[in-house]
Design a protein around this motif. Structure first.
Motif, PDB file in Angstrom:
ATOM      1  N   TRP A 216       0.827  -1.207   0.000  1.00 55.51           N
ATOM      2  CA  TRP A 216       0.000   0.000   0.000  1.00 55.51           C
ATOM      3  C   TRP A 216       0.857   1.251   0.000  1.00 55.51           C
ATOM      4  CZ3 TRP A 216      -1.601   4.528   2.229  1.00 55.51           C
ATOM      5  CH2 TRP A 216      -2.840   5.014   1.776  1.00 55.51           C
ATOM      6  N   LEU A 217       1.851   1.272   0.891  1.00 56.24           N
ATOM      7  CA  LEU A 217       2.707   2.450   0.943  1.00 56.24           C
ATOM      8  C   LEU A 217       3.455   2.623  -0.376  1.00 56.24           C
ATOM      9  CD1 LEU A 217       4.176   2.453   4.555  1.00 56.24           C
ATOM     10  CD2 LEU A 217       2.152   3.565   3.697  1.00 56.24           C
ATOM     11  N   ALA A 218       3.853   1.499  -0.997  1.00 60.15           N
ATOM     12  CA  ALA A 218       4.567   1.597  -2.273  1.00 60.15           C
ATOM     13  C   ALA A 218       3.646   2.151  -3.352  1.00 60.15           C
ATOM     14  CB  ALA A 218       5.108   0.232  -2.681  1.00 60.15           C
ATOM     15  N   LEU A 219       2.399   1.654  -3.408  1.00 61.94           N
ATOM     16  CA  LEU A 219       1.468   2.132  -4.435  1.00 61.94           C
ATOM     17  C   LEU A 219       1.272   3.638  -4.324  1.00 61.94           C
ATOM     18  CD1 LEU A 219      -1.296  -0.642  -4.477  1.00 61.94           C
ATOM     19  CD2 LEU A 219       0.266  -0.066  -6.324  1.00 61.94           C
ATOM     20  N   VAL A 220       1.013   4.113  -3.106  1.00 64.97           N
ATOM     21  CA  VAL A 220       0.757   5.547  -2.937  1.00 64.97           C
ATOM     22  C   VAL A 220       2.042   6.346  -3.145  1.00 64.97           C
ATOM     23  CG1 VAL A 220       0.007   7.311  -1.332  1.00 64.97           C
ATOM     24  CG2 VAL A 220      -1.194   5.148  -1.435  1.00 64.97           C
ATOM     25  N   GLY A 221       3.127   5.905  -2.514  1.00 67.85           N
ATOM     26  CA  GLY A 221       4.374   6.658  -2.606  1.00 67.85           C
ATOM     27  C   GLY A 221       4.873   6.759  -4.036  1.00 67.85           C
ATOM     28  N   VAL A 222       4.879   5.626  -4.740  1.00 62.35           N
ATOM     29  CA  VAL A 222       5.379   5.635  -6.116  1.00 62.35           C
ATOM     30  C   VAL A 222       4.409   6.415  -7.011  1.00 62.35           C
ATOM     31  CG1 VAL A 222       5.957   4.186  -8.091  1.00 62.35           C
ATOM     32  CG2 VAL A 222       6.649   3.492  -5.812  1.00 62.35           C
ATOM     33  N   GLY A 223       3.106   6.240  -6.783  1.00 62.33           N
ATOM     34  CA  GLY A 223       2.129   6.980  -7.576  1.00 62.33           C
ATOM     35  C   GLY A 223       2.303   8.484  -7.419  1.00 62.33           C
ATOM     36  N   VAL A 224       2.518   8.916  -6.168  1.00 62.24           N
ATOM     37  CA  VAL A 224       2.724  10.342  -5.900  1.00 62.24           C
ATOM     38  C   VAL A 224       4.016  10.821  -6.566  1.00 62.24           C
ATOM     39  CG1 VAL A 224       3.287  11.962  -4.058  1.00 62.24           C
ATOM     40  CG2 VAL A 224       1.366  10.400  -3.791  1.00 62.24           C
ATOM     41  N   ALA A 225       5.078  10.011  -6.433  1.00 56.47           N
ATOM     42  CA  ALA A 225       6.366  10.416  -7.023  1.00 56.47           C
ATOM     43  C   ALA A 225       6.255  10.500  -8.543  1.00 56.47           C
ATOM     44  CB  ALA A 225       7.457   9.427  -6.631  1.00 56.47           C
ATOM     45  N   PHE A 226       5.492   9.586  -9.154  1.00 58.49           N
ATOM     46  CA  PHE A 226       5.348   9.600 -10.612  1.00 58.49           C
ATOM     47  C   PHE A 226       4.543  10.806 -11.086  1.00 58.49           C
ATOM     48  CE2 PHE A 226       6.095   4.859 -11.770  1.00 58.49           C
ATOM     49  CZ  PHE A 226       7.387   5.007 -11.342  1.00 58.49           C
ATOM     50  N   TYR A 227       3.785  11.437 -10.195  1.00 58.96           N
ATOM     51  CA  TYR A 227       3.099  12.666 -10.567  1.00 58.96           C
ATOM     52  C   TYR A 227       4.024  13.870 -10.409  1.00 58.96           C
ATOM     53  CZ  TYR A 227      -0.118  16.590 -10.498  1.00 58.96           C
ATOM     54  OH  TYR A 227      -0.728  17.776 -10.770  1.00 58.96           O
ATOM     55  N   PHE A 228       4.720  13.923  -9.244  1.00 61.10           N
ATOM     56  CA  PHE A 228       5.470  15.150  -8.943  1.00 61.10           C
ATOM     57  C   PHE A 228       6.836  15.200  -9.599  1.00 61.10           C
ATOM     58  CE2 PHE A 228       2.346  15.531  -5.533  1.00 61.10           C
ATOM     59  CZ  PHE A 228       2.039  16.873  -5.653  1.00 61.10           C
ATOM     60  N   LEU A 229       7.499  14.039  -9.751  1.00 64.28           N
ATOM     61  CA  LEU A 229       8.860  14.074 -10.314  1.00 64.28           C
ATOM     62  C   LEU A 229       8.878  14.727 -11.699  1.00 64.28           C
ATOM     63  CD1 LEU A 229      10.614  10.764  -9.236  1.00 64.28           C
ATOM     64  CD2 LEU A 229      11.251  13.099  -8.652  1.00 64.28           C
ATOM     65  N   PRO A 230       8.032  14.274 -12.657  1.00 63.03           N
ATOM     66  CA  PRO A 230       8.062  14.912 -13.972  1.00 63.03           C
ATOM     67  C   PRO A 230       7.649  16.377 -13.897  1.00 63.03           C
ATOM     68  CG  PRO A 230       6.719  12.920 -13.992  1.00 63.03           C
ATOM     69  CD  PRO A 230       7.054  13.198 -12.579  1.00 63.03           C
ATOM     70  N   LYS A 231       6.693  16.664 -12.997  1.00 65.07           N
ATOM     71  CA  LYS A 231       6.198  18.034 -12.861  1.00 65.07           C
ATOM     72  C   LYS A 231       7.320  18.974 -12.417  1.00 65.07           C
ATOM     73  CE  LYS A 231       2.208  20.195 -10.668  1.00 65.07           C
ATOM     74  NZ  LYS A 231       1.381  20.515 -11.838  1.00 65.07           N
ATOM     75  N   ILE A 232       8.060  18.540 -11.395  1.00 65.65           N
ATOM     76  CA  ILE A 232       9.108  19.423 -10.866  1.00 65.65           C
ATOM     77  C   ILE A 232      10.305  19.448 -11.818  1.00 65.65           C
ATOM     78  CG2 ILE A 232      10.620  19.873  -8.919  1.00 65.65           C
ATOM     79  CD1 ILE A 232       8.642  18.440  -7.146  1.00 65.65           C
ATOM     80  N   ALA A 233      10.635  18.281 -12.388  1.00 64.58           N
ATOM     81  CA  ALA A 233      11.798  18.220 -13.269  1.00 64.58           C
ATOM     82  C   ALA A 233      11.502  18.877 -14.613  1.00 64.58           C
ATOM     83  CB  ALA A 233      12.220  16.768 -13.469  1.00 64.58           C
TER      84      ALA A 233
END
Lengths: 470, 293
Positions: A216-233
């Motif tokens: 569960w933590l992986a699904l949410v954490g990775v999902g969140v990172a996959f949204y913000f990483l491209p956005k910030i980068a």
């Protein structure tokens, strides 16, 4: 130009619709994080002076440690994660949050449930199952609140204008589905008057623990990172296909991990689990490649801001997954099972990976929620350092203690030096969480004061002008 | 991935697989488990706990003892042991020289270091275990060669693992937990394993003293003291028969006695009920077989 202005205006409206639910979710999460880490520091003090709490039953290690763990996951990780999920869904759908009042009510019910759970554990009413110590009332409150928040999230998701799903959508939707499933299953089979028989209880408990803390933590954490990483980068996610592959392999293999190798159960259970854990290396490599290729060479300045959080958190996730795989290898598990190594992996997953990724997201979201931004912007960088040092000290020392303990034939004394350093790690986490709490609480108070000012201004405003006009 | 419902369905199948595998399947396989029969006996295992011990399980749960103690003894595998029982006419030195001459045998190649170390320490006392190997055929061949040299030996299959025999005489099996609710296997050994503590430390008085002051028996113990399970009372006309017999330094002030509360007694009853000391078909005692007279 015009459409860009429209877009900004639209985003501001979306953020405004998320304001109250997110402040409710994050505020409670901050409170429970501080309390949970305080309990963890107290629990850790047992290894310096075991006699300390001899006269108070609620403060022995057996009460404090499960209470601290539950507060970190149920008190902090899940509500904080849900808040970020709501915001991401609204932004991805280009729509305001649907039913914004529902998550506000649900957040308060959730925090009430956590409070009841905490009081019960400290009072000696914990159920005795790892991660399921909360009594039935609290579990029901948590379950209902989660479903309410999920309904609001899914309704917002349904408002999207493009049919296309983003990679984050898959991860986060799966997480919204999976938690009610595992939580209700585990509670109905275990925390009840008619539990399943004998060692099946332990099997279901292991299954739940793995699916909550790892999957569960992986699904949410990775999902969140996959949204913000491209956005910030400022670059697209690399690539959609890899993300799809990582998602399916993660839920196919991750959900079967978690049965320890030496368990007194039919041999097919630990064997299947070991195989699934080994295969977890596939999604880990895929996620590492995605993060690396998305982030590498981006012209984003980090400076201890959200970008730093996300990069550090994702590195911690890869490491945490590798530690999980190591524990599943029979060769290593003979030495490491029943040692502090398992605790090191759990804390790396919760604090090193999930908390840091979610904080990265929260610090990206918070300044947009309330006018005026963060009250103490410098705390963001300071907290990053606290959490980084905390992760290194806590996870490093616990893993070290575990290996030492295993090599010494599970001699408890061999772990003590490591455990004493771990106290320092917990303290750094506590400091960092206080910085976050300061930011969110001052922000909430400022916002409420501004509301009061608006009301006062409205009351004080002269009525004559309107009368004249009419 | 344009079709949301197809994705949703596939996710349900993928996640549901683990639910069927690790929740439903074990519930079907183990849910109707019955008592096991003890080897070479008609008795069944495990026995239902006494009322006091059942209440004690709840004290164990309420105090979160499982945060630091496991209740499972693991076995890593089995090994074949060759034990010398008689030297016949030869002297220990002769036999040592003979065994050393066997080092050139290809099947002993990986074992020569262990064997040499064992021979170096062996002073000729009997019986002595001189070879431990995972391959029974190698052990048998070795025993045959010893026989040819005039010595007698036994080849036995033994269970091996770091927990055996330190924490118990056999590994834990599913049947041991049939009557537990909640089953608290634990995942961390800050303290010792308790699966067989009732057989290992069967003195109720020792257990009470240990709960009151862990440092009494283990000087560097990290266990917190559970003094809140005890009353410190004024000694009346006669001392309580339950009063702990504490050495100086741990004893209360003169005229006072330490008496265990009901909870302490129940907890100890539970601890003493923790036993894994009946041989079962799936977990017999070690050595498992003996052969080669």
């Amino acid at each position: 130009m015009n459409s860009a202005e429209n877009n900004l205006d639209c985003n501001a409206k979306i953020d405004a619709s998320c304001r109250v639910p997110l402040l409710a979710l994050f505020g409670g999460a901050a409170l429970w994080l501080v309390v949970g880490l305080m309990l963890a520091v107290l629990a850790s003090l047992t290894f310096h002076a075991p006699e300390m709490f001899a006269r108070c039953p609620f403060a022995t290690y057996g009460h404090l440690a499960p209470a601290a763990n539950d507060l970190l996951v149920y008190g902090f990780a899940i509500p904080a994660g849900l808040g970020v999920v709501l915001w991401i869904f609204a932004r991805l759908s280009h729509a305001e949050l649907v039913l914004p009042l529902v998550p506000v009510v649900a957040a308060n019910l959730w925090h009430l449930g956590v409070f009841i759970g905490l009081a019960t554990i400290l009072g000696g009413g914990g159920s005795g199952f790892t991660w399921l110590e909360f009594p039935r009332v609290a579990a029901m409150l948590l379950g209902v609140s989660f479903v309410l928040i999920a309904i609001s999230a899914v309704a917002t998701f349904a408002q999207r204008q493009e049919r296309e799903l983003y990679p984050s959508h898959w991860f986060l939707l799966a997480a919204l589905l999976w938690f009610p499933w595992i939580y209700s299953t585990a509670n109905l089979f275990l925390v009840t008057t008619w539990p399943v028989r004998g060692v099946t209880q332990a099997v279901i408990n292991w299954w739940f623990a793995d699916n909550l803390v790892f999957v569960w933590l992986a699904l949410v954490g990775v999902g969140v990172a996959f949204y913000f990483l491209p956005k910030i980068a400022g670059r697209p996610l690399h690539s959609r296909f890899y993300a799809l592959f990582a998602f399916w392999t993660l839920i196919l293999f991750g959900t079967w991990a978690g049965i320890p190798q030496g368990a007194p159960v039919p041999a097919w259970l630990p064997t299947t689990s070991a195989l699934a854990s080994l295969l977890l290396v596939i999604p880990l490599i895929a996620i590492a490649v995605i993060v690396f290729k998305t982030v590498w060479g981006a012209n984003t300045v980090c400076k201890g801001g959200p970008f730093c959080y996300l990069r550090f958190g994702m590195t911690a996730f890869i490491l945490s997954g590798l530690l999980l795989i190591v524990q599943a290898c029979p060769q290593f598990s003979r030495v490491l099972e029943f040692t502090w190594f398992g605790a090191a992996q759990t804390q790396l997953q919760i604090l090193g990976f999930f908390a840091i990724v979610v904080f990265g997201a929260i610090y990206e979201i918070l300044p947009r929620l309330v006018d005026g931004g963060l009250p103490f912007p410098k705390f963001v960088r300071a907290q990053h350092w606290c959490f980084m040092l905390g992760t290194l000290l806590l996870v490093g020392s616990l893993a070290f203690a575990g290996v030492k303990q295993g090599q010494a034939g599970l001699d408890p004394a061999a772990a003590l030096p490591g455990l004493r350093i771990a106290t320092l790690g917990w303290t750094f986490f506590l400091l960092g969480s206080l910085l976050f709490a300061a930011n969110i609480f001052v922000m909430t108070i400022r916002w409420k004061l501004s509301l009061v000012k608006i009301v006062i201004a409205y009351i004080k405003s002269p009525l004559e002008t309107s009368e004249v006009k009419s | 991935m344009k079709n949301g419902f197809a994705v949703f369905f596939a996710v349900i199948v993928a996640l549901g697989g683990s639910w069927l595998g690790f929740v439903v399947a074990p519930a079907i396989q183990l849910g109707k488990a019955k008592q096991a029969v003890i080897l070479n006996s008609t008795d069944t295992w495990p026995q239902q706990r006494t009322g006091e011990a059942t209440l004690g399980l709840q004290i164990y749960r309420a105090n979160g003892c499982a945060a630091c103690h496991t209740e499972q003894i693991r076995q890593d595998g089995v090994a074949a042991e060759v034990t010398l029982t008689s030297l016949g006419k030869s002297k220990p030195e002769d036999l040592k020289a003979f065994v050393r001459s066997l080092f050139i045998l290809p099947e002993l190649a990986t074992l020569t270091n262990d064997l040499a170390a064992t021979l170096k320490d062996w002073k000729g006392d009997l019986p002595a275990t001189i070879l431990t190997t995972s391959d029974k055929a190698v052990a048998d061949a070795f025993a045959d060669r010893l026989k040819a040299a005039g010595a007698k030996s036994e080849t036995r299959v033994v269970a091996i693992g770091a927990d055996l025999p330190r924490w118990g005489v056999r590994r834990s099996v599913a049947a041991d937990y049939l009557y537990d609710f909640p089953v608290q296997l634990g995942s961390l050994r800050v303290g010792p394993d308790l699966a067989d503590v009732g057989a290992r430390l069967s003195d109720a008085n020792w257990q009470l003293l240990h709960l009151y002051a862990p440092k009494l028996s283990v000087t560097n113990s990290a266990m917190p003291s559970f003094k809140f399970l005890f009353d410190v009372r004024k000694i009346g006309s006669t001392p309580s028969p339950d009063a702990l017999n504490l050495p100086p330094g741990f004893a209360p002030a003169a005229g006072y006695q330490v008496v265990p509360k009901l909870e302490a007694k129940e907890l100890v009853a539970y601890l003493l009920s923790l036993r894994a000391d009946a041989p079962l078909y799936e977990a017999p005692f070690s050595p498992i077989t003996s052969a080669k007279p």
